[in-house]
Write a protein that holds these residues in place. Structure first.
Motif, PDB file in Angstrom:
ATOM      1  N   ASP A 154      23.012   8.490 -37.177  1.00 49.30           N
ATOM      2  CA  ASP A 154      22.347   9.795 -37.230  1.00 49.30           C
ATOM      3  C   ASP A 154      22.638  10.623 -35.989  1.00 49.30           C
ATOM      4  O   ASP A 154      22.831  11.834 -36.071  1.00 49.30           O
ATOM      5  N   VAL A 155      22.625   9.961 -34.808  1.00 47.17           N
ATOM      6  CA  VAL A 155      22.846  10.659 -33.541  1.00 47.17           C
ATOM      7  C   VAL A 155      23.748   9.796 -32.667  1.00 47.17           C
ATOM      8  O   VAL A 155      23.477   8.617 -32.466  1.00 47.17           O
ATOM      9  N   ILE A 156      24.822  10.381 -32.143  1.00 49.48           N
ATOM     10  CA  ILE A 156      25.667   9.682 -31.167  1.00 49.48           C
ATOM     11  C   ILE A 156      25.785  10.574 -29.935  1.00 49.48           C
ATOM     12  O   ILE A 156      26.076  11.770 -30.050  1.00 49.48           O
ATOM     13  N   VAL A 157      25.540   9.993 -28.754  1.00 45.03           N
ATOM     14  CA  VAL A 157      25.666  10.726 -27.496  1.00 45.03           C
ATOM     15  C   VAL A 157      26.552   9.907 -26.552  1.00 45.03           C
ATOM     16  O   VAL A 157      26.357   8.694 -26.402  1.00 45.03           O
ATOM     17  N   GLU A 173      18.438  11.159 -23.690  1.00 46.06           N
ATOM     18  CA  GLU A 173      18.716  12.121 -24.769  1.00 46.06           C
ATOM     19  C   GLU A 173      18.797  11.443 -26.124  1.00 46.06           C
ATOM     20  O   GLU A 173      18.307  11.968 -27.129  1.00 46.06           O
ATOM     21  N   VAL A 174      19.447  10.277 -26.167  1.00 41.72           N
ATOM     22  CA  VAL A 174      19.526   9.542 -27.444  1.00 41.72           C
ATOM     23  C   VAL A 174      18.112   9.243 -27.934  1.00 41.72           C
ATOM     24  O   VAL A 174      17.795   9.449 -29.113  1.00 41.72           O
ATOM     25  N   LEU A 175      17.255   8.797 -27.009  1.00 46.18           N
ATOM     26  CA  LEU A 175      15.875   8.476 -27.396  1.00 46.18           C
ATOM     27  C   LEU A 175      15.136   9.740 -27.839  1.00 46.18           C
ATOM     28  O   LEU A 175      14.472   9.746 -28.885  1.00 46.18           O
ATOM     29  N   ASP A 176      15.255  10.834 -27.068  1.00 48.87           N
ATOM     30  CA  ASP A 176      14.601  12.108 -27.434  1.00 48.87           C
ATOM     31  C   ASP A 176      14.993  12.533 -28.850  1.00 48.87           C
ATOM     32  O   ASP A 176      14.132  12.860 -29.670  1.00 48.87           O
TER      33      ASP A 176
END
Ligand SMILES: [Zn+2]
Length: 489
Positions: A154-157, A173-176
């Motif tokens: 869903d999210v990759i940083v 940021e990944v956690l946020d």
């Protein structure tokens, strides 16, 4: 709200003569639930570390999984990879139901039979946790940012800085973003642009520094959630090796595609301009020896243990000795046998020693000389940002005017302690050779009067056209002149 976090990571140089096995992970990061340190994250474990710190304030339950990481070297043993992966997946299954999963991976790990290890882990994670659970991933920019990963997560940083000084910030940021997605406050969609190029992008040079600073300005406004630049890892021969740009937007795919295309096109325009000038060995040593003030730091990225090289190439050392260099030091040379022999000979001993040049043909040939043992240290370490990196038992041997730092735990030059542990003052040297690509700059940049980058005959050639790629998808710059960069997701 229930979150699970784990790590399985290494950076695989598929050309390295050093295989990676379970022992390599045991020597580096091998932490089961209940064993995780509270002082600082270890390699790639920042998502778990950050989530644990924030679980009570952000009102979620964290289920801690295992964290495994190995220093960069060759391809990981398949059975060992499957053992570690399946341990984490079993912990995940036992933790169900889950609202979110946080994975601290590297992104350039290869195991025998698995060219895309991280894609495999993310795909198996999705199969266990189901379509609604939010999967957030943190990667190193020296990764292969494959389509499979971007499609399933869903999210990759990625970290933005090289040297990687922002590992914890990016984990935050990944956690946020993962928490906001679970709470229904955002709907991340990812767009991916493939630059079709292989290059290196230290953020200590002006062009890349400016690019990264501009990207940071764009985040958190107008629906742009996150922007990552996948630098690529040039020494991993896998089909999707390439520099890529990832844009995460809040529900607006068209905007993400347009921005990824704009930034990707800019990065294509920077081809050949993001790396420093490279000297050959003779040119670098000659220039350093005629400089009026020191230390002149010679960086040898080609023998960087952080990129999977053995760190025992002798070519620059041989040149220093041949030219009778004075007040020079070089480190680290990874040679556990030579360290043992120095300890056995004892402090102050003059004795004949064979050192370096052992691991493979690109290590060069060993140096045979009568050395003086000028210092010995047990269980030493060097610092890198907030972390301490072990170098093991180490010895300093002197040949003429050259002091040589020999280590037992293979790692690159990161902190001044590499030298000061052994009573060598790096600030007082005229010529200082460090085996590292760019991480050395954090500590050695500030003390250097000048930095020269050397393209030696060690394995991590800076001219990618000399690398014997078999699997990399073509065409790609600089192997091919004509390429077709473009949006791929
Ligand atoms: Zn990296």
């Amino acid at each position: 709200m229930r979150l699970f976090a784990a790590t399985l990571a290494t950076e695989t140089n598929t050309f390295s003569p050093l295989p990676t096995s379970l022992s390599s992970y045991r020597e580096t990061v091998f932490l089961r639930p209940g064993e995780h340190p509270t002082d600082a994250p270890r390699m790639c474990t920042a998502p778990l570390f950050v989530a644990r710190r924030r679980a009570s304030t952000d009102d979620f339950t964290l289920i801690e999984g295992s964290c495994f990481a190995a220093s960069p070297a060759g391809t990981t043993n398949a059975k060992d990879y499957e053992t570690m992966r399946d341990e984490i997946l079993a912990q995940m299954r036992a933790a169900l139901p889950l609202d979110g999963v946080l994975l601290g991976l590297h992104g350039a790990m290869v195991a025998h039979g698995y060219d895309d290890v991280e894609g495999d882990i993310i795909e198996r994670t999705r199969a266990i946790v189901g379509p609604k659970c939010v999967i957030g991933v943190e990667l190193d920019p020296h990764c292969h940012l494959t389509l499979k990963r971007v499609r399933i997560a869903d999210v990759i940083v990625l970290y933005k800085e090289f040297p990687h000084s922002d590992v914890v910030d990016r984990a935050e940021e990944v956690l946020d973003l993962t928490l906001k997605t679970i709470r229904g406050e955002i709907k991340p969609v990812m767009s991916l642009y493939d630059c079709r190029q292989i290059s290196s992008y230290p953020t200590t040079f002006p062009l890349m520094r400016g690019f990264v600073d501009r990207i940071k300005e764009m985040e958190g406004r107008d629906g742009v959630l996150s922007i990552s630049i996948a630098h690529c890892f040039p020494y991993g021969d896998v089909p999707e090796l390439s520099s890529r740009v990832l844009v995460v937007t809040d529900g607006d795919k068209a905007k993400g595609e347009a921005l990824a295309t704009k930034l990707g096109t800019e990065l294509v325009g920077m081809r050949g301009k993001t790396q420093p000038e490279y000297f050959d060995v003779g040119g670098a040593v000659g220039t350093a020896m005629t400089a009026n003030e020191g230390p002149v730091v010679l960086a040898e990225p080609t023998d960087n243990a952080g990129g999977g090289a053995p760190s025992d190439n002798t070519t620059i050392l041989r040149e220093l000795i041949a030219r009778n260099a004075q007040n020079a030091a070089i480190g680290p040379i990874w040679d556990p046998i030579a360290v043992r022999l120095c300890f056995d000979a004892g402090l102050g001993a003059h004795f004949p020693l064979r050192l370096g040049g052992k691991t493979g043909p690109q290590s060069g040939t060993p140096i045979d000389a009568t050395v003086e043992v000028i210092a010995l240290a047990r269980d030493a370490w060097q610092s890198f940002g907030p972390t301490n990196v072990p170098v093991g038992d180490c010895a300093a041997a002197r040949i003429g005017g050259v002091e040589i730092v020999l280590i037992t735990k293979r790692t690159q030059a990161l902190g001044l302690e590499l030298f000061t542990n052994l009573g060598i003052d790096p600030r007082a040297k005229s010529v200082l050779v460090v085996k590292s690509t760019n991480h050395f700059m954090a500590a050695f940049g500030p003390i250097a009067k000048r930095v020269l980058y050397v393209d030696s005959d060690a394995p991590l050639s800076r001219d990618y056209r000399k690398i014997d790629y078999k699997k990399v998808k073509r065409p790609i710059w600089p192997l091919d002149a004509e390429t077709s960069p473009g949006l791929i997701l």
